[in-house]
Scaffold this motif. Structure first.
Motif, PDB file in Angstrom:
ATOM      1  N   ILE A  36       0.860  -1.185   0.000  1.00 17.09           N
ATOM      2  CA  ILE A  36       0.000   0.000   0.000  1.00 17.09           C
ATOM      3  C   ILE A  36       0.895   1.233   0.000  1.00 17.09           C
ATOM      4  O   ILE A  36       1.820   1.338   0.814  1.00 17.09           O
ATOM      5  CB  ILE A  36      -0.924   0.037   1.230  1.00 17.09           C
ATOM      6  N   LEU A  37       0.618   2.161  -0.914  1.00 14.54           N
ATOM      7  CA  LEU A  37       1.300   3.455  -0.952  1.00 14.54           C
ATOM      8  C   LEU A  37       0.276   4.528  -0.610  1.00 14.54           C
ATOM      9  O   LEU A  37      -0.776   4.605  -1.256  1.00 14.54           O
ATOM     10  CB  LEU A  37       1.872   3.735  -2.342  1.00 14.54           C
ATOM     11  N   VAL A  38       0.570   5.361   0.378  1.00 20.48           N
ATOM     12  CA  VAL A  38      -0.358   6.413   0.794  1.00 20.48           C
ATOM     13  C   VAL A  38       0.331   7.766   0.715  1.00 20.48           C
ATOM     14  O   VAL A  38       1.471   7.928   1.177  1.00 20.48           O
ATOM     15  CB  VAL A  38      -0.872   6.170   2.228  1.00 20.48           C
ATOM     16  N   LYS A  39      -0.390   8.769   0.149  1.00 18.61           N
ATOM     17  CA  LYS A  39       0.144  10.129   0.056  1.00 18.61           C
ATOM     18  C   LYS A  39      -0.939  11.142   0.408  1.00 18.61           C
ATOM     19  O   LYS A  39      -2.057  11.076  -0.110  1.00 18.61           O
ATOM     20  CB  LYS A  39       0.651  10.406  -1.365  1.00 18.61           C
ATOM     21  N   ARG A  40      -0.601  12.063   1.286  1.00 20.62           N
ATOM     22  CA  ARG A  40      -1.477  13.201   1.563  1.00 20.62           C
ATOM     23  C   ARG A  40      -1.436  14.132   0.359  1.00 20.62           C
ATOM     24  O   ARG A  40      -0.360  14.493  -0.126  1.00 20.62           O
ATOM     25  CB  ARG A  40      -0.999  13.919   2.814  1.00 20.62           C
ATOM     26  N   THR A  41      -2.584  14.506  -0.156  1.00 24.58           N
ATOM     27  CA  THR A  41      -2.638  15.337  -1.369  1.00 24.58           C
ATOM     28  C   THR A  41      -2.950  16.794  -1.078  1.00 24.58           C
ATOM     29  O   THR A  41      -2.729  17.659  -1.938  1.00 24.58           O
ATOM     30  CB  THR A  41      -3.696  14.790  -2.343  1.00 24.58           C
ATOM     31  N   GLN A  93       3.672  16.274   2.780  1.00 22.47           N
ATOM     32  CA  GLN A  93       3.761  15.129   3.686  1.00 22.47           C
ATOM     33  C   GLN A  93       4.536  14.006   3.004  1.00 22.47           C
ATOM     34  O   GLN A  93       4.539  13.892   1.769  1.00 22.47           O
ATOM     35  CB  GLN A  93       2.368  14.620   4.052  1.00 22.47           C
ATOM     36  N   ASN A  94       5.208  13.171   3.796  1.00 24.35           N
ATOM     37  CA  ASN A  94       5.892  11.996   3.261  1.00 24.35           C
ATOM     38  C   ASN A  94       4.891  10.966   2.763  1.00 24.35           C
ATOM     39  O   ASN A  94       3.765  10.872   3.252  1.00 24.35           O
ATOM     40  CB  ASN A  94       6.752  11.343   4.354  1.00 24.35           C
ATOM     41  N   TRP A  95       5.335  10.166   1.778  1.00 27.35           N
ATOM     42  CA  TRP A  95       4.603   8.975   1.388  1.00 27.35           C
ATOM     43  C   TRP A  95       4.777   7.922   2.486  1.00 27.35           C
ATOM     44  O   TRP A  95       5.844   7.832   3.113  1.00 27.35           O
ATOM     45  CB  TRP A  95       5.151   8.398   0.093  1.00 27.35           C
ATOM     46  N   THR A  96       3.774   7.089   2.675  1.00 30.96           N
ATOM     47  CA  THR A  96       3.846   5.994   3.630  1.00 30.96           C
ATOM     48  C   THR A  96       3.648   4.677   2.901  1.00 30.96           C
ATOM     49  O   THR A  96       2.759   4.560   2.055  1.00 30.96           O
ATOM     50  CB  THR A  96       2.763   6.135   4.709  1.00 30.96           C
ATOM     51  N   VAL A  97       4.490   3.681   3.223  1.00 31.60           N
ATOM     52  CA  VAL A  97       4.457   2.401   2.516  1.00 31.60           C
ATOM     53  C   VAL A  97       4.251   1.251   3.497  1.00 31.60           C
ATOM     54  O   VAL A  97       4.981   1.129   4.491  1.00 31.60           O
ATOM     55  CB  VAL A  97       5.748   2.161   1.719  1.00 31.60           C
ATOM     56  N   TYR A  98       3.272   0.426   3.197  1.00 30.72           N
ATOM     57  CA  TYR A  98       3.113  -0.879   3.857  1.00 30.72           C
ATOM     58  C   TYR A  98       3.510  -1.954   2.858  1.00 30.72           C
ATOM     59  O   TYR A  98       3.163  -1.868   1.677  1.00 30.72           O
ATOM     60  CB  TYR A  98       1.664  -1.111   4.281  1.00 30.72           C
ATOM     61  N   HIS A  99       4.233  -2.980   3.331  1.00 32.17           N
ATOM     62  CA  HIS A  99       4.555  -4.127   2.476  1.00 32.17           C
ATOM     63  C   HIS A  99       4.397  -5.398   3.293  1.00 32.17           C
ATOM     64  O   HIS A  99       4.910  -5.511   4.415  1.00 32.17           O
ATOM     65  CB  HIS A  99       5.978  -4.029   1.919  1.00 32.17           C
ATOM     66  N   LYS A 100       3.700  -6.338   2.725  1.00 27.57           N
ATOM     67  CA  LYS A 100       3.343  -7.590   3.409  1.00 27.57           C
ATOM     68  C   LYS A 100       4.558  -8.378   3.882  1.00 27.57           C
ATOM     69  O   LYS A 100       4.478  -9.166   4.842  1.00 27.57           O
ATOM     70  CB  LYS A 100       2.502  -8.448   2.453  1.00 27.57           C
ATOM     71  N   PHE A 101       5.725  -8.162   3.230  1.00 23.47           N
ATOM     72  CA  PHE A 101       6.907  -8.956   3.561  1.00 23.47           C
ATOM     73  C   PHE A 101       8.050  -8.105   4.123  1.00 23.47           C
ATOM     74  O   PHE A 101       9.204  -8.519   4.101  1.00 23.47           O
ATOM     75  CB  PHE A 101       7.378  -9.724   2.322  1.00 23.47           C
ATOM     76  N   SER A 102       7.710  -6.921   4.654  1.00 22.01           N
ATOM     77  CA  SER A 102       8.750  -6.077   5.250  1.00 22.01           C
ATOM     78  C   SER A 102       9.297  -6.678   6.536  1.00 22.01           C
ATOM     79  O   SER A 102      10.426  -6.377   6.941  1.00 22.01           O
ATOM     80  CB  SER A 102       8.200  -4.679   5.518  1.00 22.01           C
ATOM     81  N   SER A 125      -9.043  -8.383   3.041  1.00 23.74           N
ATOM     82  CA  SER A 125      -9.547  -8.334   1.675  1.00 23.74           C
ATOM     83  C   SER A 125     -10.559  -7.214   1.460  1.00 23.74           C
ATOM     84  O   SER A 125     -10.971  -6.954   0.333  1.00 23.74           O
ATOM     85  CB  SER A 125     -10.186  -9.674   1.293  1.00 23.74           C
ATOM     86  N   THR A 126     -10.953  -6.540   2.533  1.00 25.88           N
ATOM     87  CA  THR A 126     -11.943  -5.463   2.402  1.00 25.88           C
ATOM     88  C   THR A 126     -11.502  -4.134   2.999  1.00 25.88           C
ATOM     89  O   THR A 126     -12.030  -3.084   2.620  1.00 25.88           O
ATOM     90  CB  THR A 126     -13.271  -5.861   3.065  1.00 25.88           C
ATOM     91  N   VAL A 127     -10.559  -4.131   3.954  1.00 20.25           N
ATOM     92  CA  VAL A 127     -10.145  -2.878   4.604  1.00 20.25           C
ATOM     93  C   VAL A 127      -8.643  -2.893   4.877  1.00 20.25           C
ATOM     94  O   VAL A 127      -8.013  -3.951   4.955  1.00 20.25           O
ATOM     95  CB  VAL A 127     -10.886  -2.650   5.943  1.00 20.25           C
ATOM     96  N   PHE A 128      -8.078  -1.674   5.040  1.00 28.07           N
ATOM     97  CA  PHE A 128      -6.767  -1.536   5.650  1.00 28.07           C
ATOM     98  C   PHE A 128      -6.895  -0.518   6.775  1.00 28.07           C
ATOM     99  O   PHE A 128      -7.826   0.298   6.810  1.00 28.07           O
ATOM    100  CB  PHE A 128      -5.693  -1.134   4.640  1.00 28.07           C
ATOM    101  N   SER A 129      -5.974  -0.569   7.722  1.00 25.43           N
ATOM    102  CA  SER A 129      -6.079   0.243   8.936  1.00 25.43           C
ATOM    103  C   SER A 129      -5.037   1.347   8.965  1.00 25.43           C
ATOM    104  O   SER A 129      -3.924   1.192   8.449  1.00 25.43           O
ATOM    105  CB  SER A 129      -5.910  -0.642  10.183  1.00 25.43           C
TER     106      SER A 129
END
Length: 670
Positions: A153-158, A162-171, A203-207
């Motif tokens: 997941i890549l998240v950016k405040r528009t 703000q910095n980008w935030t990254v989630y990775h399942k195998f970090s 499969s339906t949400v991220f936190s």
């Protein structure tokens, strides 16, 4: 959303069948004009929508990444390499179309004569999704429509810096939801249970937690979600194939391979942890794709410069670290294999640093899953035109994966075969010389390829696209022991051309009509079939692997090899054999409807040439010009050797219809 709904919502394949890879993802290169232009690539943004991620390739001037998506709307740009908020230049991306996108004159994406790449992702179940949300400052869940737990997941405040935030399942091996990194930075993955509320996505949400990077009250955020298929993919004719995977590997400092389950066409890689000195120079987000080059190393690895990396957190041009620091080592690449990618030795510290470090990756599968329905979709013949870095010298209607070209058919010349995987390298089909190089070979085109800038009309190229049940290319390093080599043909190859690249050697041929106990030589002017159990390990190929034995031609220890694989596909191609009768007008039925565009014939009972005809130069009811793959001779038009036949071709010539001789052939439909 079910698979059937995806098909209805997004671009469907020919005949309304299930989604294939190029319906939902496409790498496209283009040249800037400084004026408004439309980029046509077959991606239909008009349905579910998606993301268009653009990067200048050739230098860092105005080289920031530019990400546009259909959720935020046209002209609204964010940058993966900065903390900048959304910006809306009116002359940037101006339209998402049903077959690509349109751009204005903005210097970040359309400077005159600069070169660009666009990675196009469509919103599709179990592939990619886009979610826009407004932060509330409190821990919460965000709904999505990916249909599976996201792999990244890549998240950016528009609405603010703000910095980008990254989630990775195998970090992290056990608790990836407790870690984050930043796409615009080189930081390692940091342990912070607040960022993702220490909760794994579903499969339906991220936190999200309460961090300002992804959940400031009243601010707007955009999230890009990438799936991780793990045997649950819904793509291809049977709606059961994986096309995107996420994963990790531990560096060893020595060569090894990462098994993805398919050959990637797009690869994102980042190192997770610092080294023992706390050095972060090697943490950049590296992106490779097959159009610009995910290749295999030539036998002289120190000279390898084919794979071109771009950095998601930097504005540098491809292949160089630029302003990202580091030790200046440009030999840093992940090399394609039929089942994933390989890591070179410790001299390439960027991707395989000595010290057992963790790296994360995202890979998108190469090629189509469904077999082609028309030969024109995967094979073409063309004569040379004046090429440049925007116009291929040899044109086609598809992405070319390998080609045979012959300079000036009217004079004595080598015939050369080259591939996208090996980049600037080539091998002559008519001699035993080791692999050579030509810096003018350029594969970074959406269609066609380049081998210089000459417009000589007597310079011909025969071009193939790798496709299921049609043809494939595989590279491997020999072991000296009998083994199998994976391929992506989805059927047992009926003919294989195998060549050792790093030494003088014959071009060795397997043909199903001869069997696994025999071989031929593509470069030979005298040899018919020969027997050997060591060449193919006396084992017939299957739909997933072919076998090589202990012979130095196919599997010598430490040797670098390439194999070109061919098969019969109804209405498209035919690999076969016939027994000559010495008569004129022998019809060879290939199952075609409009005759053959390409014909290759070899007598395997007697010594003889490899004769090549094509309809571009002439397969007619009369004398037909032929070239020889095994010889440097000029084109020969003396004799009526082959004639047109709607189901295949007709043989007349004495060399191609010897009474009692077995002739093998390879034909491609018109």
């Amino acid at each position: 959303m079910t698979a059937s709904k995806i098909v209805a919502a997004a671009a469907s394949t020919a005949g309304g069948s299930a989604l294939d890879i190029d319906n939902v993802f496409k790498t496209t290169v283009y040249k800037g004009t400084g004026s408004a232009q439309t980029i046509t690539n077959g991606i239909d943004y008009s349905g579910t929508g998606g993301l268009c991620w653009i990067k200048k390739r050739n230098n860092a001037t105005n080289g920031d990444h530019a990400l546009f998506d259909t959720v935020r709307g046209v002209t609204k740009r964010i940058r993966s390499n900065t903390t900048d908020q959304e910006y809306s230049p009116s002359d940037s991306l101006t339209a998402f179309n049903n077959n690509g996108f349109s751009i204005g004159s903005d210097v970040n994406i359309n400077t005159n004569n600069d070169r660009y790449v666009a990675w196009n992702f469509l919103k599709t179940e179990k592939f990619f999704d886009i979610v826009q949300y407004t932060g509330n400052g409190s821990a919460r869940t965000i709904a999505h429509n990916l249909g599976s737990a996201p792999g990244m997941i890549l998240v950016k405040r528009t609405t603010g810096t703000q910095n980008w935030t990254v989630y990775h399942k195998f970090s992290d091996a056990s608790s990836p939801q407790a870690y984050y990194s930043r796409l615009n930075d080189t930081i390692k993955f940091v342990n912070d249970t607040n960022m993702w509320n220490n909760t794994a996505p579903t499969s339906t949400v991220f936190s999200v937690g309460t961090d300002s990077d992804n959940n400031t009250n009243g601010e707007t955020y955009i999230a890009y979600l990438f799936a991780h298929n793990d045997g649950d993919g819904i793509f291809g004719p049977d709606e059961d194939q994986d096309i995107i995977k996420c994963g990790s590997y531990q560096s060893t400092g020595t060569r090894f391979e990462v098994n993805v389950g398919f050959e990637p066409q797009w690869l994102l890689v980042k190192r997770v942890s610092e080294d023992t000195e706390g050095n972060q120079d090697y943490h950049s987000w590296a992106i490779q794709d097959e159009i610009r080059g995910i290749g295999v190393a030539p036998y002289n690895q120190s000279a390898f410069a084919h794979s071109h990396i771009l950095w998601a957190n930097g504005d540098a041009g491809e292949g160089l670290r630029g302003d990202l620091g580091g030790n200046g080592n440009t030999d840093i690449q992940w090399m394609a294999t039929p089942t994933g990618f390989s890591l070179p030795d410790s001299s390439k510290v960027e991707c395989n640093r000595t010290g057992n470090y963790r790296y994360i990756w995202v890979a998108i599968r190469r090629g189509k899953i469904a077999p082609p329905e028309s030969a024109s979709d995967v094979f073409d013949v063309d004569r040379a035109y004046a090429g440049d870095d925007n116009t291929p010298q040899f044109s086609s209607t598809f992405k070319v994966d390998f080609a045979i070209d012959r300079y000036n058919r009217d004079t004595t010349n080598d015939t050369k075969i080259t591939s996208r995987l090996t980049g600037t390298a080539f091998i002559a089909t008519n001699n035993t010389n080791s692999e050579g190089g030509n810096s003018q070979y350029d594969w970074a085109f959406n269609t066609g390829y380049r081998n210089g800038s000459s417009a000589d009309p007597n310079w011909y190229a025969w071009m193939w696209q790798r496709a299921p049940k049609f043809c494939d290319v595989a590279c491997w390093i020999g072991t000296g022991s009998g083994r199998t080599i994976s391929h992506s043909l989805q059927t047992a190859p009926e003919m294989m051309w195998v060549r050792k690249r790093n030494a003088t050697e014959d071009f060795t041929v397997y043909h199903a009509a001869k069997g696994s106990g025999f071989y031929l030589e593509l470069n030979s002017t005298t040899t018919a079939q020969s027997a050997s159990s060591a060449m193919w390990n006396s084992t017939s190929p299957t739909s997933s692997v072919f076998s090589v034995g202990t012979h130095g031609r196919t599997n010598g220890s430490g040797g670098n090899y390439i194999g070109y694989l061919f098969s019969s596909l109804a209405g498209v191609s035919k690999v076969g054999s016939y027994t000559g009768d010495g008569q004129t007008g022998k019809q060879i039925d290939c199952g075609f409807t409009n005759g053959a565009r390409f014909v290759l014939i070899k007598d395997t009972t007697n010594a003889g040439h490899w004769y090549l005809w094509d309809s571009e130069r002439g397969i007619i009811a009369g004398n037909d010009p032929y070239l020889l793959l095994n010889d440097t001779d000029a084109e020969n038009s003396n004799g009526d050797n082959v004639d047109p036949y709607s189901a295949g071709f007709i043989v007349n010539g004495p060399a191609n219809n010897v009474n009692g001789s077995t002739h093998i052939f390879y034909a491609i439909a018109a």
